[in-house]
Design a protein around this motif. Structure first.
Motif, PDB file in Angstrom:
ATOM      1  N   VAL A   1      11.510   7.276  -4.392  1.00  0.00           N
ATOM      2  CA  VAL A   1      10.609   6.554  -3.158  1.00  0.00           C
ATOM      3  C   VAL A   1      11.464   6.693  -2.411  1.00  0.00           C
ATOM      4  O   VAL A   1      12.488   7.084  -1.694  1.00  0.00           O
ATOM      5  N   SER A   2      10.685   6.481  -1.329  1.00  0.00           N
ATOM      6  CA  SER A   2      11.763   6.656   0.223  1.00  0.00           C
ATOM      7  C   SER A   2      12.164   5.339   0.253  1.00  0.00           C
ATOM      8  O   SER A   2      12.599   4.349  -0.726  1.00  0.00           O
ATOM      9  N   SER A   3      13.432   5.607   1.378  1.00  0.00           N
ATOM     10  CA  SER A   3      13.896   4.235   1.979  1.00  0.00           C
ATOM     11  C   SER A   3      13.451   3.194   1.721  1.00  0.00           C
ATOM     12  O   SER A   3      13.929   2.118   1.522  1.00  0.00           O
ATOM     13  N   ASP A   4      11.887   3.336   2.858  1.00  0.00           N
ATOM     14  CA  ASP A   4      11.414   2.460   2.409  1.00  0.00           C
ATOM     15  C   ASP A   4      10.705   1.491   1.236  1.00  0.00           C
ATOM     16  O   ASP A   4      11.495   0.140   1.227  1.00  0.00           O
ATOM     17  N   ALA A   5      10.685   2.390   0.959  1.00  0.00           N
ATOM     18  CA  ALA A   5      10.068   1.932  -0.474  1.00  0.00           C
ATOM     19  C   ALA A   5      11.091   0.968  -1.513  1.00  0.00           C
ATOM     20  O   ALA A   5      11.357   0.291  -2.558  1.00  0.00           O
ATOM     21  N   GLU A   6      13.198   1.980  -1.238  1.00  0.00           N
ATOM     22  CA  GLU A   6      13.529   1.561  -1.956  1.00  0.00           C
ATOM     23  C   GLU A   6      14.258   0.040  -1.157  1.00  0.00           C
ATOM     24  O   GLU A   6      14.603  -0.563  -2.237  1.00  0.00           O
ATOM     25  N   LYS A   7      13.815  -0.532  -0.595  1.00  0.00           N
ATOM     26  CA  LYS A   7      14.423  -1.880   0.588  1.00  0.00           C
ATOM     27  C   LYS A   7      13.353  -2.790  -0.692  1.00  0.00           C
ATOM     28  O   LYS A   7      14.104  -3.991  -0.707  1.00  0.00           O
TER      29      LYS A   7
ATOM     30  N   LEU B   1       0.571  -0.956  -0.072  1.00  0.00           N
ATOM     31  CA  LEU B   1      -0.394   0.199   0.295  1.00  0.00           C
ATOM     32  C   LEU B   1       1.173   1.175   0.011  1.00  0.00           C
ATOM     33  O   LEU B   1       0.150   2.384  -0.807  1.00  0.00           O
ATOM     34  N   GLU B   2       1.900   1.386   0.940  1.00  0.00           N
ATOM     35  CA  GLU B   2       2.955   2.181   1.056  1.00  0.00           C
ATOM     36  C   GLU B   2       3.172   2.629  -0.318  1.00  0.00           C
ATOM     37  O   GLU B   2       3.768   3.549  -1.141  1.00  0.00           O
ATOM     38  N   LEU B   3       4.330   1.325  -1.402  1.00  0.00           N
ATOM     39  CA  LEU B   3       5.140   1.800  -2.241  1.00  0.00           C
ATOM     40  C   LEU B   3       3.589   1.962  -2.992  1.00  0.00           C
ATOM     41  O   LEU B   3       4.437   2.991  -4.656  1.00  0.00           O
TER      42      LEU B   3
END
Length: 325
Positions: free
Chosen positions: A262-268, A244-246
């Protein structure tokens, strides 16, 4: 010339397929008709309702969908193990939720006595239904035909409502599946019909968000089950929150027409999928333009072509998007 469906489906390689149906007669038969001023948005509700109904009938799970003004996208997962596990009565009961069946199968479903000379025909019908209940072509037929009849009746006309064939493409690995799902879920945002995923009516992402607000997942959609683990339940190997965040971040970039960041979380998440953020934005923005056949890495595409006895690996140039820069 369109290729036969059997030459596009290889369950040995993947159960996941992206299908698209487009209406024929005019461009806006499901939304606002700019020529007459009439609104047909209620038909999008028909499609969504029928789609979710079929998800509970067929041995085919719905992973994502978007009902647009003039076309439909759906990501499906075929589960032949489920259909093979059904008892004969279950197969007939599932089939009769959509189709009439035969006089013999109706008798069987009601528990009436089947004559000895009818048993062979009954077994043949059950075997046929079992096969069809895990067949994408029959799923799409059961989805599109009732909608066409209802629309023709409302318009007081005859003829095709949908184009002759739905398009389908194999999604050969996890990255291809998630990229296609995000592309499908973001259709209304790309079309400027909505600003956010939660405002995207008649889409799977809106249904997932509504359920997530209550701490649940939609019963009629294929669930997200987190990262891969032993003895896992059937589902998508990603946490729902991550998806959902992605999708939300991707939608903001597409809507505002910004460069991919994109954010670091999405990058992971993208690193686990072996896709760069630039490629991810490109794929989810232009999936339909980039891919016209099976989608995945070169290795997966090679196996897919071998199993279908294809002499050439068509569309192999598109595999470059499924590797990190």
């Amino acid at each position: 010339m369109p290729r036969p469906r059997r030459s596009q489906v290889s369950l040995e390689d993947t159960p996941m397929y992206h299908c698209c149906s487009r209406v024929s007669r005019r461009a806006m038969l499901l939304g606002d008709d700019k020529f007459t001023g009439r609104n047909y948005d209620h038909r999008r509700g028909w499609v969504e309702s029928q789609l979710l109904k079929l998800a509970g009938v067929f041995a085919i799970d719905v992973a994502a969908y978007a009902v647009m003004s003039n076309h439909l996208h759906v990501v499906l997962s075929v589960d032949i193990y489920e259909s093979n596990s059904w008892a004969e009565r279950e197969v007939v009961e599932h089939w009769h939720q959509i189709f009439m069946g035969t006089e013999i199968t109706q008798k069987f479903a009601k528990g009436e006595v089947i004559e000895s000379h009818e048993i062979e025909r009954l077994k043949h019908s059950i075997a046929q239904y079992r096969s069809r209940l895990s067949d994408i072509s029959w799923f799409m037929r059961a989805l599109n035909e009732p909608i066409a009849r209802m629309a023709n009746k409302e318009d007081n006309c005859t003829g095709r409502f949908w184009e002759g064939r739905f398009k389908s493409q194999a999604l050969l690995d996890e990255a291809a599946v998630l990229a296609c799902m995000a592309y499908v879920d973001l259709n209304p945002i790309r079309a400027k019909m909505a600003n956010t995923p939660e405002q995207s009516d008649h889409t799977s992402i809106q249904l997932r968000i509504k359920s997530a607000l209550n701490g649940k997942q939609p019963i009629k959609l294929m669930p997200f089950i987190g990262n891969e683990r032993l003895n896992q339940a059937k589902g998508i190997n990603l946490a729902l929150k991550e998806y959902l965040e992605l999708v939300d971040e991707t939608g903001r970039i597409i809507r505002d027409d910004k460069r991919g960041a994109v954010s670091s979380d999405a990058e992971k998440v993208l690193a686990r999928l072996n896709i760069s953020s630039e490629n991810w934005i490109k794929i989810t923005s232009d999936f339909g333009k980039i891919f016209h056949g099976p989608v995945g890495t070169l290795q997966e595409l090679t196996c897919y072509c071998e199993h279908l006895e294809k002499r050439r690996r068509h569309f192999s140039s598109c595999c470059q998007y499924f590797q990190a820069s």
